[in-house]
Design an enzyme around this catalytic site. Structure first.
Site, PDB file in Angstrom:
ATOM      1  N   LYS A  64       0.798  -1.143  -0.029  1.00  0.00           N
ATOM      2  CA  LYS A  64      -0.021   0.215  -0.161  1.00  0.00           C
ATOM      3  C   LYS A  64       0.839   1.229   0.052  1.00  0.00           C
ATOM      4  O   LYS A  64       0.589   2.195  -0.544  1.00  0.00           O
ATOM      5  CB  LYS A  64      -1.123  -0.071   1.017  1.00  0.00           C
ATOM      6  CG  LYS A  64      -1.919  -1.063   0.907  1.00  0.00           C
ATOM      7  CD  LYS A  64      -2.940  -0.939   2.206  1.00  0.00           C
ATOM      8  CE  LYS A  64      -4.000  -2.208   2.154  1.00  0.00           C
ATOM      9  NZ  LYS A  64      -5.028  -2.333   3.105  1.00  0.00           N
ATOM     10  N   ASP A 100      -9.669   2.119   3.297  1.00  0.00           N
ATOM     11  CA  ASP A 100      -9.650   1.302   4.584  1.00  0.00           C
ATOM     12  C   ASP A 100     -10.189   1.911   5.597  1.00  0.00           C
ATOM     13  O   ASP A 100     -10.978   1.289   6.327  1.00  0.00           O
ATOM     14  CB  ASP A 100      -8.384   0.980   4.628  1.00  0.00           C
ATOM     15  CG  ASP A 100      -7.783  -0.347   3.661  1.00  0.00           C
ATOM     16  OD1 ASP A 100      -8.492  -0.910   3.265  1.00  0.00           O
ATOM     17  OD2 ASP A 100      -6.660  -0.415   3.579  1.00  0.00           O
TER      18      ASP A 100
HETATM   19  P1  NDP Z   1       1.719  -4.019   6.194  1.00  0.00           P
HETATM   20  O1  NDP Z   1       2.667  -4.890   5.500  1.00  0.00           O
HETATM   21  O2  NDP Z   1       2.085  -2.670   5.705  1.00  0.00           O
HETATM   22  O3  NDP Z   1       2.145  -3.896   7.790  1.00  0.00           O
HETATM   23  C1  NDP Z   1       2.397  -4.983   8.455  1.00  0.00           C
HETATM   24  C2  NDP Z   1       2.386  -4.840  10.114  1.00  0.00           C
HETATM   25  O4  NDP Z   1       2.079  -6.158  10.776  1.00  0.00           O
HETATM   26  C3  NDP Z   1       3.715  -4.392  10.438  1.00  0.00           C
HETATM   27  O5  NDP Z   1       3.382  -3.539  11.422  1.00  0.00           O
HETATM   28  C4  NDP Z   1       4.673  -5.315  11.102  1.00  0.00           C
HETATM   29  O6  NDP Z   1       5.448  -5.188  12.022  1.00  0.00           O
HETATM   30  C5  NDP Z   1       3.314  -6.465  11.602  1.00  0.00           C
HETATM   31  N1  NDP Z   1       3.771  -7.994  11.509  1.00  0.00           N
HETATM   32  C6  NDP Z   1       4.009  -8.548  10.647  1.00  0.00           C
HETATM   33  N2  NDP Z   1       4.066  -9.921  10.957  1.00  0.00           N
HETATM   34  C7  NDP Z   1       4.054  -9.649  12.255  1.00  0.00           C
HETATM   35  C8  NDP Z   1       4.204 -11.210  13.152  1.00  0.00           C
HETATM   36  N3  NDP Z   1       4.406 -12.118  13.126  1.00  0.00           N
HETATM   37  N4  NDP Z   1       3.915 -10.583  14.770  1.00  0.00           N
HETATM   38  C9  NDP Z   1       3.982  -9.269  14.928  1.00  0.00           C
HETATM   39  N5  NDP Z   1       3.732  -8.362  14.137  1.00  0.00           N
HETATM   40  C10 NDP Z   1       3.861  -8.382  12.608  1.00  0.00           C
HETATM   41  O7  NDP Z   1       0.354  -4.663   6.230  1.00  0.00           O
HETATM   42  P2  NDP Z   1      -0.991  -4.005   5.925  1.00  0.00           P
HETATM   43  O8  NDP Z   1      -1.117  -2.929   7.005  1.00  0.00           O
HETATM   44  O9  NDP Z   1      -1.140  -3.714   4.430  1.00  0.00           O
HETATM   45  O10 NDP Z   1      -1.903  -5.115   6.065  1.00  0.00           O
HETATM   46  C11 NDP Z   1      -1.920  -5.591   7.574  1.00  0.00           C
HETATM   47  C12 NDP Z   1      -3.141  -6.658   7.706  1.00  0.00           C
HETATM   48  O11 NDP Z   1      -4.456  -6.253   7.521  1.00  0.00           O
HETATM   49  C13 NDP Z   1      -3.233  -7.951   6.768  1.00  0.00           C
HETATM   50  O12 NDP Z   1      -3.397  -9.013   7.341  1.00  0.00           O
HETATM   51  C14 NDP Z   1      -4.126  -7.540   5.732  1.00  0.00           C
HETATM   52  O13 NDP Z   1      -4.729  -8.760   4.853  1.00  0.00           O
HETATM   53  C15 NDP Z   1      -5.198  -7.030   6.558  1.00  0.00           C
HETATM   54  N6  NDP Z   1      -6.100  -5.891   5.982  1.00  0.00           N
HETATM   55  C16 NDP Z   1      -7.661  -6.366   5.721  1.00  0.00           C
HETATM   56  C17 NDP Z   1      -8.395  -5.467   5.372  1.00  0.00           C
HETATM   57  C18 NDP Z   1      -9.957  -5.851   5.165  1.00  0.00           C
HETATM   58  O14 NDP Z   1     -10.505  -5.011   4.428  1.00  0.00           O
HETATM   59  N7  NDP Z   1     -10.269  -6.648   6.202  1.00  0.00           N
HETATM   60  C19 NDP Z   1      -7.908  -4.160   4.609  1.00  0.00           C
HETATM   61  C20 NDP Z   1      -6.590  -3.985   5.054  1.00  0.00           C
HETATM   62  C21 NDP Z   1      -5.757  -4.773   5.522  1.00  0.00           C
HETATM   63  P3  NDP Z   1       7.101  -4.892  11.557  1.00  0.00           P
HETATM   64  O15 NDP Z   1       7.106  -3.506  11.367  1.00  0.00           O
HETATM   65  O16 NDP Z   1       7.461  -5.207  13.134  1.00  0.00           O
HETATM   66  O17 NDP Z   1       7.442  -5.719  10.382  1.00  0.00           O
END
Ligand code: NDP
Length: 270
Positions: A64, A100
């Site tokens: 994104k 979103d």
């Molecule tokens: P990003 O890749 O931008 O961010 C991911 C975040 O998750 C980061 O803060 C990362 O932390 C953290 N993270 C990843 N793996 C782990 C883990 N194992 N333990 C703890 N923290 C973790 O993702 P998005 O914000 O784009 O999306 C996030 C989620 O939201 C996804 O699952 C997506 O499918 C869902 N989503 C659903 C929507 C809906 O319509 N229902 C709309 C938008 C998103 P770090 O900084 O430490 O790497």
């Protein structure tokens, strides 16, 4: 020639967006089709968009922020947050939007009035939600695994009236929250908690409502909320409402939001 739309993501096979948009296109006789594109390198988004001849797209995890960079122009709330989840082709240019945050706010309406929220994660979705919560006067706390992504929220703190607390797992001290929302991708394709389990257990003992952005499965986080008999919801309604707003843009506002929502919701029964 039918218009072609797509969702870009990694992973993307789980996405229900094609089902939602195609159901509406078919039911309302829109000459268009919506597909999935598994994109591993976000910097290739723009070229891929043009090479596929798309008219519009949605962007999901983890592209994104790359989508924001790929656009020629960004409009509305996406300009505030630097995160784009919807792209429209307009006169040969890529125009970026973010649906979103509005989608999530619509989804949590049944929870009623809330004042304090803890956001788990600091990625694109967290940025969108934090900004919207701050705009609406919520007290916002952000908890993330790593320090780096919290810098964005620390800068935000300078410009908002209500202090924004952001912590890594190391510095976190649990308080009381009206709502805790998981915006991490922990639980999406694994069985991980968004923070260490003991921390999540403590958080869930100090909240009234629980939400997860992940949909289509009961994540370990939501399962724990269920076991604690908390009022919780997964990301299905957020998916629906962000999709409704995106489709409204794809169809150039041809159908009103309620009609769009009614048809897209029907696709959930398939
Ligand atoms: P990003 O890749 O931008 O961010 C991911 C975040 O998750 C980061 O803060 C990362 O932390 C953290 N993270 C990843 N793996 C782990 C883990 N194992 N333990 C703890 N923290 C973790 O993702 P998005 O914000 O784009 O999306 C996030 C989620 O939201 C996804 O699952 C997506 O499918 C869902 N989503 C659903 C929507 C809906 O319509 N229902 C709309 C938008 C998103 P770090 O900084 O430490 O790497």
């Amino acid at each position: 020639m039918p218009k072609l739309f797509a969702i870009f993501g990694d992973p993307v096979s789980h996405s229900r967006s094609p089902l939602m948009h195609n159901y509406l296109f078919q039911a309302l006789h829109v000459d268009a089709c919506y597909t999935r594109v598994h994109l591993t390198d976000g910097s290739k988004l723009r070229d891929t968009f043009f090479s596929l001849g798309l008219s519009g797209a949605n962007i999901t995890v983890p592209h994104k922020e790359a989508a924001y960079e790929a656009c020629d122009e960004v409009r509305g709330f996406a300009t505030t947050i630097g995160v784009v989840n919807t792209i429209i082709l307009e006169d040969g240019k890529l125009i970026g939007y973010n649906t979103d945050a509005d989608g999530f706010m619509e989804a949590i309406k049944p929870f009623g009035t809330l004042k304090t929220v803890l956001i788990l994660g600091a990625g694109g979705t967290a940025k969108a939600l934090a900004n919207r919560f701050l705009q609406d006067g919520y007290q916002v706390n952000v908890l993330n695994r790593s320090e780096e992504r919290l810098n964005y929220f620390k800068d935000l703190d300078l410009s908002c009236e209500v202090p924004l607390m952001c912590d890594t797992w190391k510095s976190f001290v649990c308080k009381s929250y009206d709502l805790v929302v998981n915006t991490t991708s922990a639980g999406l394709k694994d069985d991980l908690y968004p923070a260490p389990k003991t921390m999540i257990e403590e958080i869930l003992s100090h909240t009234t409502y629980v939400a997860d952005a992940i949909y289509g499965k009961l994540t370990p986080f939501l399962l724990l909320a269920k076991q604690k008999e908390l009022n919780y919801k997964d990301g299905a309604d957020m998916l629906l409402y962000q999709g409704v707003l995106a489709n409204h843009l794809f169809c150039e506002k041809q159908f009103d939001l309620k009609t769009t929502a009614d048809f897209m919701q029907k696709s959930f029964l398939l």
